[in-house]
Write an enzyme that holds these catalytic residues in place. Sequence first.
Site, PDB file in Angstrom:
ATOM      1  N   CYS A 156       0.834  -1.200   0.000  1.00  9.87           N
ATOM      2  CA  CYS A 156       0.000   0.000   0.000  1.00  9.87           C
ATOM      3  C   CYS A 156       0.874   1.258   0.000  1.00  9.87           C
ATOM      4  O   CYS A 156       1.594   1.503  -0.948  1.00  9.87           O
ATOM      5  CB  CYS A 156      -0.966  -0.043   1.176  1.00  9.87           C
ATOM      6  SG  CYS A 156      -2.389   1.058   0.966  1.00  9.87           S
ATOM      7  N   HIS A 165      -3.702  -5.452   0.822  1.00 13.57           N
ATOM      8  CA  HIS A 165      -3.593  -5.837   2.228  1.00 13.57           C
ATOM      9  C   HIS A 165      -4.035  -7.295   2.345  1.00 13.57           C
ATOM     10  O   HIS A 165      -4.907  -7.756   1.614  1.00 13.57           O
ATOM     11  CB  HIS A 165      -4.489  -4.962   3.102  1.00 13.57           C
ATOM     12  CG  HIS A 165      -4.051  -3.534   3.158  1.00 13.57           C
ATOM     13  ND1 HIS A 165      -2.902  -3.135   3.789  1.00 13.57           N
ATOM     14  CD2 HIS A 165      -4.621  -2.401   2.648  1.00 13.57           C
ATOM     15  CE1 HIS A 165      -2.774  -1.827   3.688  1.00 13.57           C
ATOM     16  NE2 HIS A 165      -3.803  -1.355   2.997  1.00 13.57           N
TER      17      HIS A 165
END
Length: 478
Positions: free
Chosen positions: A337, A418
């Site tokens: 991310c 994630h």
Amino acid sequence: MKTLHPIMFAGTGSDVGKSIVAAAFCRIFKQDGYNPAPFKAQNMALNSYATPDGLEIGRAQAVQAEAAGIPCHTDMNPLLLKPNSDHTSQVVLHGKPIGNKDAYDYWRQGTSEIDFRSEVHAAFDRLASRYNPIVMEGAGSIAEINLKDRDLVNMSMAQHAKADVILVGDIDRGGVFASVYGSIMLQSPEDRKRIKGIIINKFRGDMRLFDEGRRMLEEICGIPVLGVIPYYKDIYIDEEDSVALEQKRKQLAEDKVNVAVVLLRHISNYTDFNTLERDPRVNLFYTNNTKDIEQADIIILPGTKSTLDDLLELRRNGCAQAIQRAHRDGKLVIGICGGYQMLGQTVNDPDGIEGSINSLPGLGLLPINTTMTTEKTTKQVTFEFNGQACQGYEIHQGVSNTDEAILQTDHCIGTYIHGFLDNAPVIEHLLSKHVAQRSPLSTQSYTDFKNEQYDKLAAHVRQYVDMERIYQILTSDD
């Protein structure tokens, strides 16, 4: 099944274990044949999760929904505050960001066009019409009397829900008698009546030593102690508060694969590393020490709520240069991310989405450029890794100039996903250079593992809490 009152687990302070206790009761009620659902009106956290319909809620409520055996939904956490700095937070309402708020302005009455109280009440009402019981969680301490008139999540929410409140106190940090008694006595008479019991959490040592303390607490508070729950070490439930990271600053180990997660000031979604941390072949630790980073076998740049601010800090404290040197020495570097964005060529914020920094060069390990945007990507995803199906989710602001969900170059991997490291094929690939044998954990699916942990947690709490008394409270006409 009988209709049970909503139950709220409120706390004497932050990090007393409300989230975990609520998850345990979600599982217990499910096991007992009920159809429970979690609810927290307002959550302040950097750990969040994407719902099946691509919206964002606090990670704790997603965990509690898993424990209850139901899909997570924004009604379970209608208002989420994600800190950008010490003074401002991104406000996420019903799963979508609606802007940034200064803490002072947020807590002042009459400064918002949106009636947040009505919004969270409506979310609760929708949830309560579909589930029985609602397992509610308070926030921080219920005794912040200076914020009482603006409270959305503690006793005012309990009043709207007509919930029975159980006060959770943490005996491990000390001062449990004062914190429990003070939290109750600082309530109005009406709110005090709503508190039906006390749970003492995180007890260490011989339980018999607290028998007299239990009797004294009941006497001075006039409320029953419904349980004393011992501290546990062998049950793995995702934690929400970053306080837990302070216990994970381990040293390098000679007999394991050393994985250094770079400790960022605005680190988010650090639950990404829980599965890898449990692997017996791995020594995973959090650090911003440059020597530890260079000596680790694998370096991970995690997610962050403030990519540019943390990137600037990495350059100031020398961690950026340490990561680059480790990469040149052949160490594997992974970015997830915001960490993925930092590993690219540039991170640009021309509209000031994150703050006053317009642009910074990245670490230059991946061929991407990222531009911050007002739109946030939130979705659950499936992906293929080494020919095997895997799962994860995305929550990020910013768009990178690549269509690749996972970008790999020579000993460097970047992804927006994630949960990337929750998948056994990914972990086996990362560790294959260092170890020959497969992990015993990889034979069990992550879903099965989590369900096993929820069952263990429920059994642990049942053993030490008076469930018969709690059911009496939840069905009483008082």
